[in-house]
Each structure stands twice: as C-alpha cells, then as structure tokens.
Design an enzyme around this catalytic site. Structure first.
Site, mmCIF file in Angstrom:
data_model
loop_
_atom_site.group_PDB
_atom_site.id
_atom_site.type_symbol
_atom_site.label_atom_id
_atom_site.label_comp_id
_atom_site.label_asym_id
_atom_site.label_seq_id
_atom_site.Cartn_x
_atom_site.Cartn_y
_atom_site.Cartn_z
ATOM 1 N N CYS C 85 -33.601 -1.540 -48.254
ATOM 2 C CA CYS C 85 -33.032 -0.356 -47.600
ATOM 3 C C CYS C 85 -34.128 0.428 -46.890
ATOM 4 C CB CYS C 85 -32.277 0.481 -48.627
ATOM 5 S SG CYS C 85 -31.167 1.685 -47.871
ATOM 6 N N HIS C 198 -28.476 -3.176 -51.598
ATOM 7 C CA HIS C 198 -29.344 -2.961 -52.756
ATOM 8 C C HIS C 198 -29.122 -3.988 -53.860
ATOM 9 C CE1 HIS C 198 -30.927 1.153 -51.886
ATOM 10 N NE2 HIS C 198 -29.914 1.126 -51.045
ATOM 11 N N GLU C 200 -30.737 -4.402 -56.498
ATOM 12 C CA GLU C 200 -30.960 -3.827 -57.839
ATOM 13 C C GLU C 200 -29.721 -3.119 -58.372
ATOM 14 O OE1 GLU C 200 -31.880 -2.332 -55.116
ATOM 15 O OE2 GLU C 200 -31.921 -0.149 -55.344
#
Ligand SMILES: Nc1ncnc2c1ncn2[C@@H]1O[C@H](COP(=O)(O)OP(=O)(O)O)[C@@H](O)[C@H]1O
Ligand SMILES: [Mg+2]
Lengths: 716, 80, 228, 80
Positions: C85, C198, C200
């Site tokens: 990002c 993302h 994660e």
C-alpha cells in the site's frame, strides 16, 4: 449603540456580575474571554448539569466515571477500556469535511489523554433528506471528513448509524465515539500536582483557529448570520495527531508524565485551569513561550485559540529535557509554558504584563447552574391522542419502500470509505448489528453499538430513550458480549424553551431507568443544546454508545450472512403488542403524520432478550435483533446478506412492520429444533424469494438491488 | 478556450500540507525556505469564444463546485 | 533471518505486519525511518499508512528518509524488498518500482476485500503461488490507481491484477482505475515488489480470509538469498 | 521572496480529479465544459534576495521533491 462586551461574548448580565463577585473587581479582557467560554453551555453544562446526576454511574468494573476526559472500565486480566462520545454538529454544518474531521481528532485526544491507544471509532450521523443537494453535500462532506481524518490518523472506523430527516437539514448531527485500550498501569489522569512541575504544550502551533468557537458555535442558535462566523473554521491535521498519539503513548510508557490534558474548547485557558483545578493547585503561565503560527497574536487569541492537535503535559523539572527530546524524535513541537504553583490562582503573563489572574477552579466550579423551566410541549397532547393509520396490506411493496430508505438501505457507501480493519482486531465490522473486536492475546472480545432514534424520542422521549439502551444492549449481546457500560450524546434543541427541557429530562429519566434495569453504568457523555434553526428545534436525539465484553468471545460469532437453504427461522420475544407503529420507520417512509404514542419498553423482557442472545451467540449461525422497519426488514437483511430466500408463515400484514422491542431472529439447522423455550418458528430459508404467503412475495435479487442502491442512487 | 483557476487557502487558516513540505525541504538542505503554501490550479476548457461569458461561467463554477468558499479564495483568467 | 519493518512518521500498518509475520512464525522488528543500518536484516517491508500524512504526494517525502539508502542497497543486493500500500507508493517514488499511484477513479477511499489474480510467480511476493490463483485480500486506499508512462509499459513486470472471483480480469473487476487492473508489480529481478491490497489483513480465518498467507509466505521464502 | 510553482499532470496520464470535476460541472448545467485538468500551485517563501539563485533553488526543489517526474511537469516564476 454597541452591546457591552460580555453580551457580545454570549454572557448574561447576571453571569458578568458573578465574575465581578469572584474577582472582586472588573475582569480584564482576557479574563472575560476565559469566563465567557468556560461558562458557555458547551463547556459548563449549565442547563443540563442539574439533571445528569440522575444517571447511574457506579459498578464494580468502573475505574473512571463521568468527569474525566473519557470513562474507563475494567475488562479483567489487567486490561482497561476507555471510551467517550462527542458531537461536532455546528462545525459540520459550517464546513462538513473539516467539522467532521476535527470531531474525530478531538474525540481521539480524549482517549489517548487517558493513557489508552485509540483502537476504533464509530460515527452516528444525521442529515436532512438526500433529495436536497445541500444535504447531499453535507452528508458526503461529513463522510469524507471522517474518512480523511480517521484513515490518515490510523484509527479504524467500525460502524455508526445514519438517519435522514428534514428536521436536521440546517442542523446535521455529527456524533463520534471512540474506544481505546490500555493496561491498568498506563492509566493517567488530568490533574496537575507537585509545586514546581512544568506544563509542556505539545503538538501543533497555536494559530487564530476557532477563537471563541466553542461559545459561538456550540451555544448560540444558528441563523443566516452564521455565514459571518466562517473564518473561525478549524483545519485538522491527522498527521500531526498521529505523531502526537505515538509521542504521548511513549511518554506514558516511560513514566514521564504526572498528568495530561488535551486542548479542546477554550484551548490553553481551559487546559491550564482544568489541570490545575483538578489537582487542587494553581499555575503560572507564560504566553511568550507558546509556539505560535502567527507572530502578532494577542494574549486573548493565544489563550482562547482552538487550534487542533495540542496537548498539555505536566512533567517534573528533572524529566523536562527527556520529554523535549522525545517530542523532537517524533517530530512534534514542544514548549514549556507554565509552572505548577500551590495555587489557587492561575496567573497568565504576556510580554511582561499580567493578562489574567483568577482562581483556577472558579472557571469550572463556579460556573453558573440553571434549573431551567420544564413543561410538557403542546404537540404532545395531540400526538398522543391520535392513532397512526397506515395501509400495510401490500407487504412486498411496503418492504421494498423500506429497503429503499437510505437509513435502512445498505450503508456500505459510507463504511467502505473508512478503514475498518486496521490493527487486525475487527471480527465483526460495519454492516451487522454491533461491531466486535478481539483483544489479542486473550479470549476476550469487545462489542460496541451506537443507537439513536429522534422520531420516536420526539413522540415519547422517556420510552424512546429507554429503548435506545435496550436496543444497543441487544445489538452487543448478539455478538456474545455482555453490556458493560455506556456513554451518551444528548442532542437537543434550545434549553431555554420549557418544552425542550421536558424532552431532555424525560430522556435522561428513560435512559437511566433502562440502565438500572440492565445494570449498566453511564461512564461519560456529552450534551449538545441549541440544535435549532430559525427557531425550530431538532427532534430530541439522544444517542447511546454501549460497550460490551465477550468473555470468552464466541469462536464463530453469528453473522447476517450465514443463513443457508433448509435452516429454520425463529422469533424470540413478545410478538403481540400494540402501539409499535408510532414513530416507526414504516410510518415515516409512507409519509404518515408524525403522531401516536410509542409503547413503553418492558425491562423484564429486555433482560430476558439479552440473556437469550448471550447464550445463543455461541451456537447460532445467525442472530439478529429486530430494529428499524420491523420483522420484514430484519428477515430481508438476513436473506440479502446470505443470498437465500425464506418461506414465511402467515401473519397479520401490519405485524411485519411494527417495531416492538426486545425481539430476536435466530436461524438454526433444522435438526437443532427451537433455540429457546419461548422461540416461535416463523419460516424456513429456501429458494430465491422472500415469501409472505397470501401477502405475496419479493425476490431476494430485487430486494438486494433496492437495498444496495438506497444511498448511491440518491447521490449520483 | 482554456480558463485558468487559481485557488488558495484563505489567509489565517492552517495549511498542514504546506508546513509539512517546508519542513521536508529544510531537511533536504534547502535551509532558506521559510514557508510553503499549497494551492490548487485548475484549467477548465470550455466551448465557445465569448471570453467574458466564459469567465463569468467559470467564476460561477468556482463558487458552486471547484472552490470551497469557507476555506478558499480563487481567481480566474483566460489562458491564451 | 529477521525482517525490518520500516516506520515513517504517519505509517500505521507496521504492527499489523509484524503480527501477521508472527502468525506465520517469522520474526520482524520495527525500524524508525532515521535508522541508516539495516545490515542485520535479511529483508525489508515498507508497510501501509500515511507516511508524512501523504502530504504533497503520497510517498514523496518518505523516499528521502535516511533509511531509504539502506533499502536501496538491499534492493541492489538482491534481498527482498516489499512495499504494501503506502510502502508500494514509496517504492515508486524512490524509483525502485516503475509508475506511480494516483487518486482512485471514483475519488473515494476504498476499504473492502477484492480479488487478485496471480500473473507471475517470478517475484518475492508470488513465488509460492501459481499463475492463475485467485486470492481474496482487503484493499484499503485512496491513492491506489496505478499509472505508468508509455515508455515504462513494455518492461513492466506485473505480478497481481484485480479480477473477479473466477479470475476474470475486466473493467468491472477494477476497483480504482488502475492501468491494466494492476494491483502488484515487481522489478525485473523480482526481488523488489509492491502490492496495493494488504496481505497482512488476510492471515486468519477469524478475520475473514487467509489468502494473504501465500504472499507473505512467498516473501518469507525469499529471505534466503534468491537465485534468478 | 515568494516563488510560484505550477505543477501539471503530464499529457496522456489519467487525471481522475479533472475527469470527475468535468462530469460534475456538466451535471450542474455547465454543458460547455469540455475538459478539466487539475494541477497544484505551490508558493515557496525563501529568505535572501538573489532572484536567480532562488529560482534555481526552487527548480531543484521541484525536481527533487515537489513534482514527480514520472507524472508531472512544472514551471516556476518569481512573484512580486
Ligand atoms: N454512519 C455510519 N458509519 C459506519 N457504519 C455505518 C453507518 N451507518 C450505518 N452503518 C453500519 O450499517 C449497519 C446497519 O446500521 P443500523 O441499521 O443502524 O444497525 P442497527 O439497526 O442494527 O442498529 C451497522 O453495522 C452500522 O455500523
Ligand atoms: Mg441491529
């Protein structure tokens, strides 16, 4: 012909005389400015204070109750939660993006002032009808302001509420609630102590932002002249706030602060006097030390500036250098502007001149207290004497009209603009009943719901307000969380009108009774009066923010999208009541006169609904409270989200739309049987239609597209 | 016809973006930078060739949409 | 074999990245942007957030942070460098990846899960995946619209594209207007990669998806010296 | 001294702000609008009074930080 200055500042002659009495002399200009803002409705709660004592505030798990920057409760295992709600109504009307953005910034400071890391925000917001371009501008501006600030500062927005009604057209309501998490040993309070300790101003430079903003914007009614007040708009800087959060949390971690206070309304004058007064001390303040944005600011401007993103920390002289170095590391400005004294005076110097000297505590403790007249407003008698008449026989069509309502339709246009996943805690995010966050490293979860309903509260402020508490409780309970504590935001009209004061007192009474029934302490809140435009008051619009604790958190908490073909649909709760169309969504959507008397909620039924929900949250795939729009909408929400139809059992047409309280929908696998002793089977999930038997049916696809377009189709 | 719109933040209002850029420039070694102000510049292309009409129209666009009157001032001029 | 997770002022996903790598059993440390020595790390991740408030241009100021010289050195040495990002934006500004990221087509912030189709496995982001795999990963950005000048298009190494759930790549599956639906790119060598969504945020069932694991696992598998 | 910087997006690269504004203006009834381009205008205040030096410095600031060479072109001029 000019008015005396105190009146221009919004002070009554009696208040002015009181200042003279305290000082035993005429006030200096800066002193008058300080009293005028600190004694404004917004800061002093002078019209509401007498009633707020009614709220139950105690429970063994309450660590900090009302009065500090945020309420704090004990979650067990050394964890505490801090939370608070605030309004930014008038600033958001003047400049929707910055008004909402600075609202988020302000509420976050209330949280990290307590030592907590802010972990989530909610945004209950209200506007006039989206048919009017001005309201569309305000609505989209507010949503982008919340997104712009919240996303950039790095705190996720996990939910909220939205309503549209023309009573809010010139007075939108923008409330924001924030939640923070901290370890018990990190708790810090605002009180300054220790003679000789230093007051350090941290964060943004002080400029001419929003001077007098608190008194002018929050305490005076709006009229056309408000356009002239526009230059006092404050501009928020989420980047500065992000650095400030990290710097403050590191200061706490390293035990470097004695006390800390955020700067809000009335800026430096409020922060210095409050921290001194809370510690029973005084303070000497030197305005020449304040880092300012413009060189030629007057002492009054520096004292009263409402520049955002500033904090006042009290530190020991030994630690000062470390504190300044830490601020430099986080790339924020810091200046030592004052010294704690034995008191009781707050003394302010500017260019070698004494500009203010007054008892620190007098700004808050001696603030006026009004017992304003209370009287039942005229509209009540007629409203209560009239029945709501509605033709609800065409059930599928009425349902589609409800789903097309922007307050009931899909809110994803709003919440997809918000980061709602940051920190990896969001188990249930926006788009369900309550939000659910896990606490990493534990089995616990925290749930939050915000609820308001101005139309119902207008018709019956006591019952309407009580229901908000019950609804919020059920919304958190369906996630498996037990209601723990509440904050409230009381958005009302002009308190100088006895009818508004009646709405207010009834509302406080209703919420208090409901809180007592469920054993929920109120740990904080906010009052916003003078929400009126050209003499017309908004609906009485209390908004509650409820925190619940799930311990343990369900392994797989219920969700609206987990219904499957073949599952049974059950209804839990009393289904035979009358009077539940008054103030309902269907009455509004069909344009019926705004009349009737909403029936009172039932504390015993409320308790039992919450208990049932808590038990079922660990086993049921779908558990949904019945809210706005009644049963039909609640069923449709499950069908739309799960992508499955439902064959419903026959019932009277109006009972699909009545908004009787304390009811739950439960989906279970066929072989599981009734989920609770009192459960009544009302349908079976199957096929592609929501089928109301003899009343007709609507396809899930049509229901879904109507629901999804409710907000977007009005904006584009 | 191309009309140039210059939009600046009203005096006295905070400009966090400008302040951040000024800090970054000084960090990069441009130590003589005392301040930075951010504005927006917009070019509107309109059909037709009545300059006065075009200017009036674009001023109207600024008031209605392009500029935020609460926070910003604007000027317009015809580009050649 | 530790990972450095760089923290610029305004970065906010740093702890999430450390946590997610922890879920996968790997160790990562936060590194403040004024650090200059990353020699004890086998790889570096620039996480999401709003470095320097995203003022001026997203990633513009961050690329001058003292830490960036070491990041470049690691990139040159063939060590894994991953931007997520905002970190992707910084890598573009720093010239370590081609192109730039501008405001989303509809000018609004987008936070929702999107589908990504794996286009190439020659990168530290995708080496453990298979071309054609479709992953569901949360997107969370305002400036996620990938643009690239004509001249750089030919040499572009696309690793992930926005798609529908079946892997179909078309305009309807493009959430933000990105050129060619591009969601992730790498340098030629594959050791520097940037991804807009993302990973994660998608490593645990409890939070909705575990499809991000394969991307982070690819990164972790690259921590050993890579051979091209 | 104040130096004005004008930054524009390079032709051929997408400008979502400009495209959205053009559409919104036409929706508002300004049907003569054919296109809109968004740029940024930045005023840099620098100490000293060597105009040439200031211009050179600010051009350097643009190349390094203020403009993105991948996306943008810039011009600088001294304001009076
Ligand atoms: N202003 C908003 N911001 C974020 N989420 C919102 C907003 N308005 C509504 N939502 C989300 O949409 C969902 C439905 O809202 P609502 O109908 O008010 O729920 P309920 O009736 O269960 O209280 C909730 O999950 C809520 O969080
Ligand atoms: Mg609900």
């Amino acid at each position: 012909m000019s008015e005396p200055i105190h009146r221009q500042l919004g002070m009554t002659d009696g208040e002015y005389d009181a200042v003279v009495g305290i000082l035993e002399r005429e006030p200096r200009p800066a002193e008058l400015a300080m009293y005028s803002v600190m004694w404004s409705e917004h800061c002093s709660y002078k019209s509401s204070r007498a009633w707020l004592g009614r709220f139950p505030t105690e429970a063994p798990w309450v660590v900090v109750g009302p009065g500090e920057n945020a309420g704090v409760v004990d979650l067990g295992d050394g964890w505490l939660a801090a939370f608070r709600i605030e309004s930014h109504n008038h600033p958001s009307f003047v400049e929707p993006y910055q008004g909402a953005a600075t609202g988020v910034g302000g509420i976050l400071r209330d949280i990290f002032t307590m030592g907590a890391r802010p972990i989530a925000v909610w945004d209950p917001i209200r506007f006039g009808s989206l048919d009017d371009p001005k309201n569309r501008y305000l609505f989209s501006g507010v949503v982008s302001g919340i997104a712009g600030y919240g996303n950039a500062v790095g705190v996720p927005t996990l939910g909220g509420e939205v309503e549209f009604d023309d009573v809010y057209a010139k007075n939108p309501l923008v409330n924001v609630m924030a939640l923070g998490l901290l370890r018990r040993e990190q708790l810090v309070l605002s009180a300054a102590s220790g003679v000789g300790n230093i007051a350090v101003l941290l964060g943004a430079a002080t400029g001419r932002d929003g001077i007098g903003g608190a008194s002018i914007l929050a305490s005076a009614s709006f009229d056309e002249a408000s356009a002239e007040k526009r230059p006092s708009v404050q501009v928020g800087d989420p980047f500065e706030e992000k650095k400030l959060i990290e710097a403050c949390l590191e200061l706490y971690d390293r035990g470097l602060v004695v006390g800390i206070q955020d700067l809000g309304a009335a800026g430096i004058s409020c922060a210095t006097s409050e921290s001194a007064a809370n510690g029973g001390m005084g303070m000497d303040v030197d305005l020449d030390r304040v880092h300012v944005r413009e060189a030629d600011m007057t002492p009054g401007e520096i004292l009263m500036s409402e520049s955002q993103e500033r904090m006042l920390a009290i530190v020991t002289p030994e630690d000062l250098d470390v504190v300044l170095a830490l601020a430099a590391k986080w790339e924020i400005d810091a200046s030592a502007i004052g010294t704690v004294t034995a008191g009781p005076q707050l003394k302010v110097m500017h260019r070698g001149e004494l500009v203010a000297e007054l008892p620190a505590a007098s700004l808050s403790d001696d603030a006026p207290l009004y017992h304003r007249p209370v009287a039942v407003p005229e509209y009540i008698e007629t409203a209560w004497a009239t029945e709501v008449e509605l033709d609800l026989r065409d059930v599928p069509n009425v349902l589609l009209q409800l789903l097309d309502d922007p307050a009931i339709g899909d809110a994803s246009w709003i919440y997809e603009q918000y980061d709602h996943q940051l920190f990896l805690n969001t188990v249930i995010g926006p788009g369900h009943d309550g939000s659910l966050l896990r606490i990493k490293g534990t089995d616990k979860g925290l749930a939050v719901s915000t609820d308001g309903n101005g139309r119902r509260c207008y018709l019956e402020p006591r019952a309407g307000s009580a229901r908000l508490v019950y609804e919020a409780a059920l919304n958190v309970a369906v996630t498996g969380a037990k209601p723990l504590a509440m904050v409230d935001n009381l958005n009302f009209g002009n308190p100088e009108k006895p009818g508004v004061m009646w709405q207010f007192t009834e509302s406080v009474e209703g919420m208090s009774e409901a809180c007592e029934a469920l054993g929920i302490p109120v740990v904080g809140g906010n009052v916003s009066f003078y929400n009126e435009t050209d003499g017309v008051d908004i609906f009485p619009t209390p908004v509650v923010g409820l925190l619940g604790l799930a311990d343990p958190m369900p392994q797989s908490p219920p969700r609206l999208d987990r219904a499957e073909d073949g599952m049974d649909l059950w209804l839990v709760g009393d289904d035979e009541r009358d009077g539940d169309l008054a103030g309902s969504a269907v009455a509004r959507v069909l344009g019926a006169p705004h009349v009737g008397r909403p029936a009172s909620p039932d504390p015993a039924a409320a308790r039992s609904a919450v208990e049932t929900a808590l038990a079922l949250a660990h086993v049921a795939p779908v558990l949904h409270d019945v809210g706005r729009g009644g049963l039909a909408v609640a069923v449709a929400e499950i069908c739309i989200r799960s992508g499955v139809g439902c064959d419903l059992m026959e019932r009277e047409a109006s009972s699909w739309f009545e908004e009787s309280p304390h009811r739950l929908l439960v989906a279970t696998a066929k072989e599981d049987g009734p989920p609770a002793a009192s459960a009544k089977r009302i349908g079976t999930f199957t096929g592609t239609n929501i089928d109301f038997g003899t009343h007709g049916s609507v396809s899930v696809a049509d229901a879904a597209s109507t629901w999804r377009q409710a907000i977007p189709r009005r904006l584009h | 016809m191309k009309i140039q719109v210059e939009i600046t933040r009203r005096p006295g209002l905070r400009d966090p973006e400008g302040a951040t850029a000024a800090r970054a420039l000084r960090d990069l070694g441009f130590t003589s930078v005392s301040d930075v102000h951010f504005g927006r510049s917009i070019v509107v292309e309109v059909d037709g060739d009545d300059r006065d009409q075009a200017l009036t129209d674009v001023e109207d666009m600024c008031r209605k949409l392009l500029a935020n009157p609460v926070l910003e001032d604007f000027t317009v001029e015809v580009l050649d | 074999m530790r990972t450095a997770v760089v923290v610029f002022p305004g970065t906010n996903c740093e702890r999430d990245v450390v946590y997610a790598l922890g879920v996968l059993g790997a160790r990562a440390d936060l590194v403040w942007h004024r650090e200059t020595d990353l020699s004890s790390f086998a790889g570096v991740i620039l996480p999401g957030g709003f470095a320097h408030g995203d003022y001026l241009r997203t990633g513009a100021i961050a690329r001058f942070s003292p830490v960036m010289d070491s990041v470049k050195a690691m990139a040159d040495a063939g060590q894994p460098v991953l931007g997520i990002c905002n970190g992707f934006q910084v890598l573009c500004e720093a010239g370590l990846l081609p192109g730039a990221l501008v405001a989303n087509r509809d000018l609004s912030f987008i936070c929702r899960p999107v589908h990504l189709r794996v286009e190439s496995t020659d990168s530290i982001l995708t080496r453990s995946a298979t071309v054609g795999d479709v992953l569901e990963i949360p997107l969370n950005s305002y400036e996620g619209n990938f643009v690239v000048p004509e001249a750089d298009r030919e040499a572009l190494h696309t690793v992930l594209r926005y798609s529908d759930a079946q892997g179909g790549v078309d305009d309807d599956a493009n959430p933000n207007g990105s050129f060619h639906n591009i969601a992730g790119v790498a340098n030629r060598r594959g050791n520097v990669a940037g991804v807009m969504p993302h990973p994660e945020r998608a490593v645990e069932d409890l939070l909705g998806s575990t499809d991000g694991r394969i991307l982070l696992e690819s990164y972790l598998a690259s921590l050993a010296p890579i051979h091209v």
